[in-house]
Write a protein that holds these residues in place. Structure first.
Motif, short mmCIF file in Angstrom:
data_model
loop_
_atom_site.label_atom_id
_atom_site.label_comp_id
_atom_site.label_asym_id
_atom_site.label_seq_id
_atom_site.Cartn_x
_atom_site.Cartn_y
_atom_site.Cartn_z
N THR A 291 -1.53 -18.93 17.43
CA THR A 291 -1.28 -20.17 16.69
C THR A 291 -0.85 -21.28 17.65
N ALA A 292 0.01 -20.95 18.61
CA ALA A 292 0.43 -21.94 19.60
C ALA A 292 -0.77 -22.45 20.39
N ALA A 293 -1.70 -21.55 20.73
CA ALA A 293 -2.90 -21.97 21.46
C ALA A 293 -3.73 -22.94 20.63
N CYS A 294 -3.83 -22.72 19.32
CA CYS A 294 -4.57 -23.63 18.46
C CYS A 294 -3.96 -25.03 18.48
N VAL A 295 -2.63 -25.09 18.40
CA VAL A 295 -1.95 -26.39 18.43
C VAL A 295 -2.20 -27.10 19.75
N LEU A 296 -2.13 -26.37 20.85
CA LEU A 296 -2.33 -26.97 22.17
C LEU A 296 -3.76 -27.45 22.34
N LEU A 297 -4.73 -26.74 21.77
CA LEU A 297 -6.12 -27.21 21.82
C LEU A 297 -6.27 -28.53 21.08
N LEU A 298 -5.64 -28.66 19.93
CA LEU A 298 -5.71 -29.92 19.18
C LEU A 298 -5.02 -31.04 19.94
N GLN A 299 -3.96 -30.72 20.67
CA GLN A 299 -3.33 -31.74 21.50
C GLN A 299 -4.27 -32.18 22.62
N GLU A 300 -4.98 -31.23 23.22
CA GLU A 300 -5.95 -31.57 24.25
C GLU A 300 -7.05 -32.47 23.71
N GLN A 301 -7.39 -32.29 22.43
CA GLN A 301 -8.42 -33.10 21.80
C GLN A 301 -7.92 -34.46 21.33
N GLY A 302 -6.60 -34.72 21.56
CA GLY A 302 -6.03 -36.00 21.19
C GLY A 302 -5.78 -36.17 19.70
N LYS A 303 -5.74 -35.06 18.95
CA LYS A 303 -5.60 -35.13 17.50
C LYS A 303 -4.15 -34.99 17.03
N LEU A 304 -3.28 -34.54 17.91
CA LEU A 304 -1.85 -34.44 17.60
C LEU A 304 -1.08 -34.36 18.91
N LYS A 305 0.24 -34.43 18.80
CA LYS A 305 1.11 -34.24 19.95
C LYS A 305 2.22 -33.27 19.56
N LEU A 306 2.66 -32.47 20.52
CA LEU A 306 3.71 -31.50 20.23
C LEU A 306 4.97 -32.16 19.70
N ASP A 307 5.22 -33.38 20.11
CA ASP A 307 6.44 -34.06 19.68
C ASP A 307 6.25 -34.95 18.46
N ASP A 308 5.11 -34.80 17.79
CA ASP A 308 4.92 -35.47 16.50
C ASP A 308 5.86 -34.85 15.47
N LEU B 283 -2.90 -14.77 31.70
CA LEU B 283 -2.64 -14.60 33.13
C LEU B 283 -3.58 -15.47 33.96
N ASN B 284 -4.86 -15.54 33.53
CA ASN B 284 -5.86 -16.26 34.30
C ASN B 284 -6.04 -17.72 33.87
N ARG B 285 -5.34 -18.10 32.78
CA ARG B 285 -5.40 -19.48 32.25
C ARG B 285 -6.85 -19.92 32.02
N THR B 286 -7.56 -19.17 31.21
CA THR B 286 -8.99 -19.37 31.07
C THR B 286 -9.41 -20.21 29.86
N LEU B 287 -8.52 -20.50 28.94
CA LEU B 287 -8.91 -21.23 27.73
C LEU B 287 -8.41 -22.67 27.74
N LEU B 288 -7.16 -22.87 28.04
CA LEU B 288 -6.53 -24.19 27.95
C LEU B 288 -6.50 -24.88 29.31
N LYS B 289 -6.17 -26.15 29.28
CA LYS B 289 -5.99 -26.90 30.52
C LYS B 289 -4.68 -26.47 31.19
N PRO B 290 -4.59 -26.64 32.51
CA PRO B 290 -3.36 -26.23 33.20
C PRO B 290 -2.09 -26.81 32.60
N ALA B 291 -2.11 -28.09 32.23
CA ALA B 291 -0.92 -28.72 31.65
C ALA B 291 -0.52 -28.06 30.34
N SER B 292 -1.51 -27.61 29.57
CA SER B 292 -1.22 -26.95 28.29
C SER B 292 -0.54 -25.60 28.53
#
Length: 469
Positions: free
Chosen positions: A95-112, A272-281
């Motif tokens: 679930t956390a990964a889903c939220v971070l993907l939406l943040q990467e897409q500019g559709k929300l922010k964690l601090d909203d 471990l390999n950080r293969t889905l999200l951006k490094p900052a995520s």
């Protein structure tokens, strides 16, 4: 392996394990399986799947025991590594990964604020999405019990669960405390649905599971009947009995996934390999959340952060009716360990994970070696407390958080008048949550006290609590 019961004894007989087992060298494999057998004997858990990933691949995936015990004329079914076991709250990482993907897409922010989507919830403009994912919101947990309550046997709508539990007064001011709450992740999943414009399970599959090629993942709100293992419970020391499963709607976004342990290990490899999200995520996902006073919460986004055997570890447990899971991964060492079991309220998954961790990752240095004389250590700690002193190198970060200046002061003022220790006796020892629990009775001239202690495998003390007798 199959678990056979004869006259109240539990005997382990060898059955097939996954072909991947040879990826562990024979000596290590033997040690790992001996520990699994030991824990299964001691706990009586009916079955376990155990997985290990390291060096960028899954090197071990095996099943032990019975996915279904013989019951009411039905034969037993041996567990296999291909079966689907519930991972419970480990689902929160997804679930956390889903939220971070939406943040990467500019559709929300964690601090909203959550009020952006659910304005009628309690303090909706003060609680942020980040607070939901780190359990610092103040919303009460709708599911703190380790057994199925009557309400959970009836189908629920996640939005109604959130309205009920996040519509109550907060348990604390947002951001000031950490308190585990499944309500947080149900709300986070509903926000994902609103922002993505599709059902949460569809967004998860299309954006996380499919890109990572994670196979055989079930959604328990829809696929519970596809699970092969039976989930069990035990009343006190009685026999294993089928557990009462939760009805659809109670798993949503906080504990809804089921999968073979190999798939869980492949998920860990993606972390471990950080293969889905951006490094900052990933940086945000793994960073410990700090409370408003600057203290650590030991929780990141959907996972706990801790130090074991002198190493950073991110981990999470999971439990639903009839199943308990543990998932540990060590980012610096590139090692992950997962254990899935089919008995609720059982310590087996945690004990196996701790034992396998100890084999694969022994203490990082000689300074982390287990303490040789616990009684002498306890005596020394108590005598130091009488002077208002504490040797913080003896304790974990959690215990050092507990022993605030105020706590140390209280220990001094209450223990100093008791004088010298007359006797100190270890009255009980057992395993608890992968730690060694030791209980002591301490006799002073005018009073006796009880000390409850938890010791990590590296010898650090996680708990040191004193009460009068």
């Amino acid at each position: 392996m199959n678990v056979l019961r004869w006259g109240g004894l539990i005997l382990l007989t060898v059955s097939s394990v996954a072909a991947q087992a040879q990826d562990l060298d024979p000596a290590t494999k033997a040690k790992v399986e001996n520990e699994i057998r030991r824990v299964m004997r001691e706990t009586g858990v009916p079955s376990a799947q155990v997985g290990v990933a390291r060096g960028g691949k899954v090197v071990y995936a095996a099943a032990f025991g019975e996915a279904r015990i013989a019951y009411e004329g039905k034969p037993s079914i041996p567990a296999t590594a291909e079966m689907h076991y519930a991972v419970g709250s480990i689902s929160k990482q997804f679930t956390a990964a889903c939220v971070l993907l939406l943040q990467e897409q500019g559709k929300l922010k964690l601090d909203d604020p959550v009020g952006k989507w659910f304005p009628n919830l309690t303090r909706a403009n003060d609680v942020t999405l980040r607070m939901l994912l780190t359990h610092t919101s103040g919303y009460s947990d709708y599911a703190p019990q380790d057994y199925t309550i009557p309400e959970w046997t009836h189908t629920a709508k996640p939005v109604e669960v959130v309205r009920k539990w996040a519509g109550k007064p907060l348990d604390f001011e947002p951001g000031t405390k950490w308190q585990y709450s499944n309500t947080n992740f149900v709300l986070a999943g509903l926000i994902v649905e609103k922002v993505a414009g599709m059902p949460f399970r569809d967004f998860l599959r299309e954006n996380v599971l499919t890109p990572l090629k994670l196979q055989e993942v079930l959604d328990l709100d829809y696929d519970r009947a596809k699970m092969e293992p039976t989930g069990y419970k035990r009343n006190a020391l009685g026999p294993l009995r089928p557990a009462i499963p939760e009805a659809p709607g109670w798993y949503f976004a906080d504990g809804e996934l089921s999968m073979p342990v190999r798939t869980l290990m492949e998920w860990d490899l993606s972390l471990l390999n950080r293969t889905l999200l951006k490094p900052a995520s990933y940086d945000e996902m793994f960073a410990e959340q700090k409370l408003k006073d600057g203290t650590g919460s030991h929780y990141a986004l959907g996972q706990q952060t801790d130090t074991r055997n002198g190493r950073l570890v991110l981990h999470h447990s999971g439990e639903i009716g009839g199943f308990v899971a543990q998932n540990f991964w060590y980012p610096k060492e590139g090692v992950a360990i997962g254990v899935l079991t089919n008995q609720d309220a059982s310590s087996a998954a945690g004990l196996i994970t701790a034992a396998v961790s100890q084999i694969l990752l022994p203490p990082a240095s000689a300074s982390a070696a287990a303490v040789s004389d616990p009684k002498a250590t306890v005596r020394g700690i108590l005598e130091a407390f009488q002077k208002g002193d504490i040797d913080r190198s003896l304790f974990t970060s959690n215990a050092n958080f507990y022993f605030s200046p105020q706590a140390v002061g209280d220990y001094r003022t209450s223990l100093a008048p008791l004088g010298a220790i007359q006797s100190l006796t270890e009255t009980r020892t057992l395993l608890r949550g992968g730690m060694q629990m030791r209980v002591y009775t301490v006799v002073y001239a005018t009073k006796s006290v009880s000390i409850s202690t938890y010791w990590m495998p590296d010898g650090k003390i996680e708990q040191f609590l004193l009460e009068g007798q």
